[in-house]
Structures are given as C-alpha cells and as structure tokens.
Design a protein around this motif. Sequence first.
Motif, PDB file in Angstrom:
ATOM      1  N   TRP A   1     -67.698 -71.262 -42.952  1.00 27.87           N
ATOM      2  CA  TRP A   1     -66.797 -72.371 -43.243  1.00 27.87           C
ATOM      3  C   TRP A   1     -67.147 -73.536 -42.328  1.00 27.87           C
ATOM      4  CZ3 TRP A   1     -63.030 -72.654 -47.004  1.00 27.87           C
ATOM      5  CH2 TRP A   1     -62.727 -71.460 -47.661  1.00 27.87           C
ATOM      6  N   ALA A   2     -67.377 -74.700 -42.923  1.00 25.28           N
ATOM      7  CA  ALA A   2     -67.646 -75.912 -42.157  1.00 25.28           C
ATOM      8  C   ALA A   2     -66.505 -76.911 -42.389  1.00 25.28           C
ATOM      9  CB  ALA A   2     -68.978 -76.534 -42.569  1.00 25.28           C
ATOM     10  N   ILE A   3     -65.824 -77.280 -41.311  1.00 19.64           N
ATOM     11  CA  ILE A   3     -64.748 -78.272 -41.361  1.00 19.64           C
ATOM     12  C   ILE A   3     -65.367 -79.584 -40.921  1.00 19.64           C
ATOM     13  CG2 ILE A   3     -62.479 -78.913 -40.468  1.00 19.64           C
ATOM     14  CD1 ILE A   3     -61.984 -75.887 -40.012  1.00 19.64           C
ATOM     15  N   MET A   4     -65.610 -80.478 -41.897  1.00 16.35           N
ATOM     16  CA  MET A   4     -66.499 -81.615 -41.694  1.00 16.35           C
ATOM     17  C   MET A   4     -65.782 -82.963 -41.756  1.00 16.35           C
ATOM     18  SD  MET A   4     -69.428 -80.119 -41.279  1.00 16.35           S
ATOM     19  CE  MET A   4     -70.637 -81.433 -41.520  1.00 16.35           C
ATOM     20  N   GLU A   5     -66.051 -83.802 -40.771  1.00 10.39           N
ATOM     21  CA  GLU A   5     -65.557 -85.167 -40.793  1.00 10.39           C
ATOM     22  C   GLU A   5     -66.062 -85.890 -42.040  1.00 10.39           C
ATOM     23  OE1 GLU A   5     -66.220 -89.357 -38.410  1.00 10.39           O
ATOM     24  OE2 GLU A   5     -67.790 -87.854 -38.653  1.00 10.39           O
ATOM     25  N   CYS A   6     -65.139 -86.475 -42.822  1.00  5.54           N
ATOM     26  CA  CYS A   6     -65.506 -87.188 -44.048  1.00  5.54           C
ATOM     27  C   CYS A   6     -64.419 -88.220 -44.337  1.00  5.54           C
ATOM     28  CB  CYS A   6     -65.662 -86.212 -45.219  1.00  5.54           C
ATOM     29  SG  CYS A   6     -66.135 -87.003 -46.776  1.00  5.54           S
ATOM     30  N   GLY A   7     -64.511 -89.352 -43.689  1.00  8.80           N
ATOM     31  CA  GLY A   7     -63.503 -90.380 -43.887  1.00  8.80           C
ATOM     32  C   GLY A   7     -63.508 -91.345 -42.725  1.00  8.80           C
ATOM     33  N   GLN A   8     -62.966 -92.544 -42.933  1.00  3.74           N
ATOM     34  CA  GLN A   8     -62.946 -93.597 -41.920  1.00  3.74           C
ATOM     35  C   GLN A   8     -64.364 -93.935 -41.475  1.00  3.74           C
ATOM     36  OE1 GLN A   8     -59.979 -94.439 -42.383  1.00  3.74           O
ATOM     37  NE2 GLN A   8     -59.550 -92.422 -43.236  1.00  3.74           N
TER      38      GLN A   8
ATOM     39  N   ALA B   1     -73.946 -74.053 -44.954  1.00  2.98           N
ATOM     40  CA  ALA B   1     -72.534 -73.721 -45.090  1.00  2.98           C
ATOM     41  C   ALA B   1     -72.241 -73.122 -46.464  1.00  2.98           C
ATOM     42  CB  ALA B   1     -71.680 -74.965 -44.877  1.00  2.98           C
ATOM     43  N   LYS B   2     -71.416 -72.087 -46.489  1.00  5.18           N
ATOM     44  CA  LYS B   2     -70.992 -71.476 -47.742  1.00  5.18           C
ATOM     45  C   LYS B   2     -69.759 -72.178 -48.313  1.00  5.18           C
ATOM     46  CE  LYS B   2     -72.633 -66.893 -46.284  1.00  5.18           C
ATOM     47  NZ  LYS B   2     -72.214 -65.512 -45.904  1.00  5.18           N
ATOM     48  N   ASN B   3     -68.898 -72.663 -47.427  1.00  6.36           N
ATOM     49  CA  ASN B   3     -67.673 -73.358 -47.816  1.00  6.36           C
ATOM     50  C   ASN B   3     -67.501 -74.585 -46.929  1.00  6.36           C
ATOM     51  OD1 ASN B   3     -66.220 -71.103 -49.600  1.00  6.36           O
ATOM     52  ND2 ASN B   3     -67.024 -70.095 -47.769  1.00  6.36           N
ATOM     53  N   VAL B   4     -67.012 -75.679 -47.516  1.00  9.25           N
ATOM     54  CA  VAL B   4     -66.849 -76.932 -46.776  1.00  9.25           C
ATOM     55  C   VAL B   4     -65.448 -77.489 -47.002  1.00  9.25           C
ATOM     56  CG1 VAL B   4     -67.636 -79.318 -46.540  1.00  9.25           C
ATOM     57  CG2 VAL B   4     -69.314 -77.483 -46.908  1.00  9.25           C
ATOM     58  N   ILE B   5     -64.772 -77.836 -45.904  1.00 11.85           N
ATOM     59  CA  ILE B   5     -63.474 -78.508 -45.963  1.00 11.85           C
ATOM     60  C   ILE B   5     -63.651 -79.907 -45.368  1.00 11.85           C
ATOM     61  CG2 ILE B   5     -61.052 -78.493 -45.270  1.00 11.85           C
ATOM     62  CD1 ILE B   5     -61.262 -75.483 -44.871  1.00 11.85           C
ATOM     63  N   PRO B   6     -63.545 -80.971 -46.183  1.00 13.84           N
ATOM     64  CA  PRO B   6     -63.658 -82.324 -45.641  1.00 13.84           C
ATOM     65  C   PRO B   6     -62.348 -82.752 -44.973  1.00 13.84           C
ATOM     66  CG  PRO B   6     -63.332 -82.426 -48.007  1.00 13.84           C
ATOM     67  CD  PRO B   6     -63.388 -80.958 -47.648  1.00 13.84           C
ATOM     68  N   VAL B   7     -62.442 -83.340 -43.786  1.00 15.96           N
ATOM     69  CA  VAL B   7     -61.261 -83.815 -43.056  1.00 15.96           C
ATOM     70  C   VAL B   7     -61.505 -85.256 -42.595  1.00 15.96           C
ATOM     71  CG1 VAL B   7     -60.595 -81.481 -42.345  1.00 15.96           C
ATOM     72  CG2 VAL B   7     -62.066 -82.848 -40.844  1.00 15.96           C
TER      73      VAL B   7
END
Length: 376
Positions: free
Chosen positions: A283-290, A314-320
Amino acid sequence: MKRSFKILKRIGLVLLCLVALLAMATFLYLKQAQFGQAPSGDRLAKIEKSIHYKNGKFHNLIETPTLSKGYSIWGETYNTLFKSHPRRTPIDSLPSIKTNLKTLSPDTNVVVWFGHSSVFIQLNKKRFLIDPVFSGQASPLPGSVKAYKGSDIYTADDMPEIDYLLISHDHYDHLDYETIVALKDKVKFVVCGLGVGAHFERWGYLPKQLLEKDWNEKIAIEKDFVLFTETSHHESGRSFTQGQTLWMSYLIQSPDLKIYISGDGGYDNRFIEIGKKYGGIDWAIMECGQYDKAWQSVHNLPEEVVKASLDLKAKNVIPVHHSKFTLGKHPWDEPLIRITKLSVHQPYRLATPMIGESVLLNKSNQQFKQWWVNIN
C-alpha cells in the motif's frame, strides 16, 4: 527649505518608528507556542552530525530550486492573488463517514483518511497516526486556509490511544499545534525527523516519547515488525528560518504488509530505490494535490504520482494531500479526477475513500465510489 527639511525629518522618524513597531510586533507574534521551537543544545549537536545538514540547514539529496525555471516568487504571488483560478474551493459540503476508531476490532488492518495528509493506520494491533490536522485550518494566521465544509468531522477526542504518531515535516498543514497538544496524553511515541522534537518538547511532550531520526534509520516495533525512515525531496520551517528540521517519508513493514507513506516531496529517483530496497509495496499512501508546475520540485504532479507508484511497485495506491485545504491554484477536485484517469489500466489498484471511510488492507476487492463527482 529648513521647514521642508524638518517636515521630512519628522516623516522619516514616524516611518522608522512604525517599522520598529512592526518588527517588534512580528517578533512577539512569532514567540507564540504555535510556532514551536528551534533546535538547540544536544539536539542541535546531533543535527550537526548528520551528513544531510550542511552550512546551517538540511539539504535534499539532489539540490534543485524550489521554483521551477521560468517562474519567479513575485510572478507567482501576483498570479495567486490577482488572477482568477476557478473552483479552488468546493461550494458544497463534502461527503464523509464517521468511523468509530475506538471500537475497531484490534484484529482489523485498516487505513482511515481524514482529508489532506492526515491518516490513521491500524496494523497488527498497533495504531499509527500520520500528520493529524484537526484544528480546521492549515495556517497560523487567523481566518486563513480553512478546512472545506464537511471535511473536518474528526477531532483529537475521536482518536483512540496511539502507539506511534508519525510526522512527515513541520509545515503547518502537517504539524498542527492545536491537534498535537490535544493528543498529548494519547500518544506513546512520536516519530519525526531530526529537529522536529524541539516543537514537541515546547508543547509538553517528554523527551523519552520522541524518536527523532535521520533518513535510512529504523525503529523495531515487534519481531518482524519495523518502521523505516526514508528520504523525501521537500523543505521545512515554521517561521522565516528554513531547513532547520528534517522532512521524511516512512515505510511500515509488518510480517504480512508493507505500507509506504510519501509525505510531501517532488519526484526523483528515490521511489525506484525504495521499491528495490523493500521489494515492492503493498500500500502506497501518496501525496497528490496542492501541486503546481511552479513548485514541481517539492510537490508531485498527478503524472508523477503514477510514475512514483510504478517505481515503488505498489499494489495499491491511496492519493492524499487533497480535499481539505486550498493551497494550490488548481480546482479542488482536479487531483482526484486526474489520478483516476491516469490510473486506468495501471498494474496497481487505486483506492479513493471518502473522508472517514475504512480501507480494509486485507480485502483486495473493496470498491470505492467516485464520491467527488457532481460536487460543486
């Protein structure tokens, strides 16, 4: 002539007094607790031994200007303040789910996102909280950078006991004074970059709680359960002095899962190296915004988020880093629209939960709505 000279002299003295008063007011304002504390003493001595600290500040592994070529600070200031940038802030209230974190089964491996970069992780019965901002604002200036309607539904009181509080860096939208003070009695350990602990000590945390690390270090949680500190390409600072504390990304490795938390930072080859080092990420929690092309060196564009996720294997990505505060000039929902479009047919699964929605780490077929569609 003498009369004119006396008038000019008086005007000059008045202006000088006003400048002095403004300087004194600024000095006193920056002494407030919310601005934290600069490293000193033994903490500063430890910082000065880091190979990443040179000439009085921390440096990225590859030095690049914060502003991209062709942009200027004055031009960007004018562009931000005086040019039109539609839909930067949603008019409607954002949808959310109020998950009761205190009643979660200890056996449930889960991620809950609170908007922007604030994330709760429960993994192998350990609880992690990353960059919590529950004060409703991302700036120390009164009335500025407020949370979107519907995005600020969680408070420090809603948090259970936290084993590890992880701080990526000390910018206000990641290290929130009000939240940190409110969480003090719930947190066992704080993990942060070198120097950041000075803020926590001023805010009442005990030195034994603070695990201040350089890049490429590790913290043993349990047998075969390790937290690694990793590099990023960013910057730090809560006042005029910059680079006195270190910015981080993190890798949590349990016996069964590897979770990467990017923190803030522009694209470089560190993602390839991290992917190789850990053999791929679950799981990759990735900066995506601003983001903005003007400061692309310190914040990923959506295309770079995809590239970084592929580098990480990464198998799964959560953009934050979206859907709570307006810090960039793009429409508020553009990060979600672009990353969703770019992630079609990619080898990873994109997870786009609503604020507060439980993301089950061991459930590969969990579905997520495109909740931002039709929100004005």
